[in-house]
Design an enzyme around this catalytic site. Structure first.
Site, PDB file in Angstrom:
ATOM      1  CE  LYS A 155      -3.858   2.149   2.507  1.00 50.79           C
ATOM      2  NZ  LYS A 155      -4.787   2.043   3.646  1.00 50.79           N
ATOM      3  CB  SER A 175      -8.120   3.996   2.510  1.00 51.06           C
ATOM      4  OG  SER A 175      -7.255   3.405   3.490  1.00 51.06           O
ATOM      5  CB  SER A 207      -8.599   1.330   5.590  1.00 44.69           C
ATOM      6  OG  SER A 207      -9.188   2.608   5.654  1.00 44.69           O
TER       7      SER A 207
END
Length: 249
Positions: free
Chosen positions: A84, A159, A183
């Protein structure tokens, strides 16, 4: 189709010499080339670096008569992993999916990345997310929204959108994520993969761009629970750079 393998299946394939690390990494890179233009799961792809590391891992195999021995020391040897884009990665752009950091290249690795590399993993790229992790749909990246791999008219959750999509489509065998208010859990559910949000402080936050430091939990995505347990066994534990981590391994 090597990109469809789980981590445990890939390791078994290496042991039986069914394929090389380069072939596995190349299979994932090919998936990225085919799918990323429409799904937008990756902000940065580290093709050249990943293939160089794959070559090193294949050469490393030749030093061991019993390939099972290498996995005792390096449990993720040759496994392609995507990160990420909140995790600092030495020499690789870390943008937090924001144009503000579009050209930021860290000079150090986050603790989680250090641990994954030490276990033999290969960083294949940086995945898209809601900018600064502010969002739960994957639509709020400055580099464009991530699309759900099963229906491009729907959101993948956020996210950590790109990380979930990358695992769901075989663009990577595993990915890192962060979870403050869902997330990891949301995109895992939306994309049909295993997502783990560990207890706060179980995994070091050092080197990871925060959304809310007192709430952020550092986890990951995999194709099954077995692989998830393996990743956690590597990333969890005490870190002198993060006072919220426990004083035990």
């Amino acid at each position: 189709k090597l990109y469809q393998l789980t981590i445990s299946q890939a390791k078994e394939g290496f042991k039986k010499k069914k394929f090389s690390v380069k072939e596995l990494v190349s299979s994932c890179l090919e998936q990225i080339k085919n799918l990323n233009p429409k799904l937008n799961a990756f902000i940065t792809v580290c093709e050249e670096e990943a293939l160089k590391e794959a070559k090193k891992r294949d050469l490393g195999f030749k030093k061991f008569r019993n390939l099972g021995e290498i996995f005792e020391k390096f449990p993720l040897w040759g496994i392609p992993i995507a990160v990420k884009d909140l995790f600092c990665t030495k020499g690789i752009k870390t943008t937090a999916a924001s144009k503000v950091l579009e050209n930021y290249i860290p000079v150090y690795d986050a603790t989680v990345i250090k641990k994954l590399k030490a276990a033999g993993a290969i960083v294949i790229g940086k995945t898209n997310c809601d900018a600064w992790a502010h969002g739960s749909s994957g639509e709020n990246s400055d580099f464009g929204p991530t699309k759900n791999p099963f229906d491009e008219t729907r959101v993948p959750g956020g996210s950590s959108s790109g990380s979930a999509v990358a695992v769901a489509t075989g663009m990577s065998l595993a990915t890192t994520g962060t979870d403050t208010g869902g997330s990891i859990r949301l995109p895992a559910a939306f994309c049909g993969v295993v997502g783990l949000k560990p207890t706060y402080g179980r995994v070091s936050r050092f080197g990871i761009i925060a959304m809310a430091s007192s709430l952020d939990s550092i986890g990951h995505f995999t194709k099954n629970v077995e692989d998830s347990a393996l990743i956690l066994s590597i990333t969890a534990g005490n870190d002198p750079y993060d006072a919220t981590t426990p004083a035990v391994e």
